[in-house]
Enzyme design. Sequence first.
Site, PDB file in Angstrom:
ATOM      1  N   LYS A  56      -6.770 -30.461 -31.094  1.00  9.62           N
ATOM      2  CA  LYS A  56      -5.311 -30.438 -31.281  1.00  9.62           C
ATOM      3  C   LYS A  56      -4.795 -29.074 -30.818  1.00  9.62           C
ATOM      4  CE  LYS A  56      -2.960 -33.456 -33.350  1.00  9.62           C
ATOM      5  NZ  LYS A  56      -2.751 -34.753 -32.689  1.00  9.62           N
ATOM      6  N   THR A 101      -8.140 -35.902 -33.219  1.00  8.93           N
ATOM      7  CA  THR A 101      -7.407 -34.633 -33.139  1.00  8.93           C
ATOM      8  C   THR A 101      -6.462 -34.518 -34.338  1.00  8.93           C
ATOM      9  OG1 THR A 101      -5.606 -35.491 -31.780  1.00  8.93           O
ATOM     10  CG2 THR A 101      -7.543 -34.655 -30.616  1.00  8.93           C
ATOM     11  N   ARG A 220       7.648   9.246 -10.352  1.00  2.00           N
ATOM     12  CA  ARG A 220       8.268   7.922 -10.296  1.00  2.00           C
ATOM     13  C   ARG A 220       8.418   7.344 -11.700  1.00  2.00           C
ATOM     14  NH1 ARG A 220       3.304   3.745  -8.487  1.00  2.00           N
ATOM     15  NH2 ARG A 220       1.913   4.390 -10.152  1.00  2.00           N
ATOM     16  N   GLN A 270      -4.131   2.197 -12.157  1.00  2.00           N
ATOM     17  CA  GLN A 270      -5.572   1.970 -12.317  1.00  2.00           C
ATOM     18  C   GLN A 270      -6.181   2.995 -13.272  1.00  2.00           C
ATOM     19  OE1 GLN A 270      -3.879   1.570  -9.489  1.00  2.00           O
ATOM     20  NE2 GLN A 270      -4.924   0.272  -8.012  1.00  2.00           N
ATOM     21  N   HIS A 298       7.937  -2.633 -10.748  1.00  3.57           N
ATOM     22  CA  HIS A 298       8.543  -1.586  -9.918  1.00  3.57           C
ATOM     23  C   HIS A 298      10.016  -1.329 -10.282  1.00  3.57           C
ATOM     24  CE1 HIS A 298       4.961  -1.825  -7.541  1.00  3.57           C
ATOM     25  NE2 HIS A 298       5.177  -3.092  -7.240  1.00  3.57           N
TER      26      HIS A 298
HETATM   27  O1  LIG Z   1      -0.420   2.856  -9.464  1.00  8.50           O
HETATM   28  C1  LIG Z   1      -0.348   2.167  -8.436  1.00  8.50           C
HETATM   29  N1  LIG Z   1      -1.453   1.539  -7.978  1.00  8.50           N
HETATM   30  C2  LIG Z   1      -1.427   0.772  -6.844  1.00  8.50           C
HETATM   31  O2  LIG Z   1      -2.478   0.196  -6.432  1.00  8.50           O
HETATM   32  C3  LIG Z   1      -0.206   0.654  -6.168  1.00  8.50           C
HETATM   33  N2  LIG Z   1       0.174   0.001  -5.049  1.00  8.50           N
HETATM   34  C4  LIG Z   1       1.509   0.231  -4.874  1.00  8.50           C
HETATM   35  O3  LIG Z   1       2.195  -0.248  -3.927  1.00  8.50           O
HETATM   36  N3  LIG Z   1       1.988   1.035  -5.854  1.00  8.50           N
HETATM   37  C5  LIG Z   1       0.938   1.327  -6.676  1.00  8.50           C
HETATM   38  N4  LIG Z   1       0.851   2.062  -7.795  1.00  8.50           N
END
Ligand SMILES: O=c1[nH]c(=O)c2[nH]c(=O)[nH]c2[nH]1
Length: 340
Positions: A56, A101, A220, A270, A298
Amino acid sequence: MTKRQQSRHVRVWSDQARHATVAYFPQSSAQCVFVSPPADKDIIMAYQIVDSNYGKNWVKLLHVTRNGPEHTIREWEVCSELTLNSKDDYISGDNSAIIATDSQKNTIYLLAKNHGLTTPEEFGLLLCRHFLAQYSHVNRVNILIKQHPWSRIQAADGPHEHAFVTVREAERGCQVRQLRGQQATVWAELNGLQVLKTTQSSFVNFVNDEYRSLPDAKDRVFSTVVSARWRYVGSQRPVDYDACWSAVREAILELFAGPARGGIFSPSVQNTLYLTQVRVLNQLPDVAEIEMVMPNKHYFSVDLSKFPRVGSASNDEVFLPVDKPSGNIRCVLARANSKL
Ligand SMILES: O=c1[nH]c(=O)c2[nH]c(=O)[nH]c2[nH]1
C-alpha cells in the site's frame, strides 16, 4: 482502464517467430506479456520475474501522543512493499498467499496505535519485524516513510501544549528494508533544504575550450536545494535517529554558510557538497555512507549595460533567478572499508 485509455500506453506487435502477440507497457515493471497467450509453459520458459513487490502506497496517518496537557504529533505517509517467496500470485492468479494491500494498511494503523510512533526509522524497523514474523512466506519488506514538517507553535508565553505550525524548511523521510534472515538496512532522507548566499562563492579555472561561454566568477550568488540520503551502519547498538538527522541538517547549513561573520568560502558546488559529506562521516559513526545532490540554482546578474543613460556597466544588485536548467551535482561518499 477502458480499451481507449489502454491504447495510449500499449504498443502491440506480432512476434512472427512465436506466433504470438506481444505487448509492451512502458510504465510497468512487467515489460512483456502475451496478449493472446501461448501455452503457459512457453511463458515460464521464455521469461523470469526478476523482481517484484506489492503493498500500500502513502498510507496517511496522524498520531497524537498525549502526555497530560502536552501533546506531540507525527503526521506521516507510509508505504509498505512486500515480496513473497513464490510468484504464483503473479503467474497463475493464485491469491492464497497474498496479504492484501488493505491488510497492510490496517497493520500500519494497528501498530501505530499499539506501539506509538517515535522516529520514522524505528517505526520502519517495527513494520519490517512484524511482517517477517507474522507471515513466514514474506521474504522481503521495504518500508518508506515521509514526515510532514509540523513544529510546535512558540506562543508569547512559551512552547504551545497542543498547537502546531508547518515549517517546511526540509522534509524528513526514511527507507527501511529487511530480507528474511538478514539485518535490516536503514536509510534516512533529508530533502528540499533550500539555501542561498550572496557572496563567498566562486567558480573559476574550469575547462576553457571552444564550448565555453561562462566567464570566471570570482564572487557569485550560490543557491541550492539540498537532498541527502544516508545509510546507517547495521550495528546492534541503538541509534539516535533524531539526533543524526539534526546533525546532518546542521552540517549542511554550517558547510554552506559558515560563521555568521564572514561565512565560509566555496570554490564550487562539488567541493562544498564533498566537505559536508566528510563532516557527516567524521561526526556520525553510525552513518556508513551518504549520498547528496545539490542542484546549482543559477542567479545571473541582469545585463544592464544596454541602458547606459539609466543603468550601469556593473550590476551586483539585480539578479535573474533561473528556474531551469540548473546544474546538478551528486556524490556518494562511503567509509573506505565499507562494502557498498
Ligand atoms: O560550482 C559549480 N560547479 C560546476 O560544475 C559548474 N558548472 C557551471 O556552469 N557552473 C558551475 N558551478
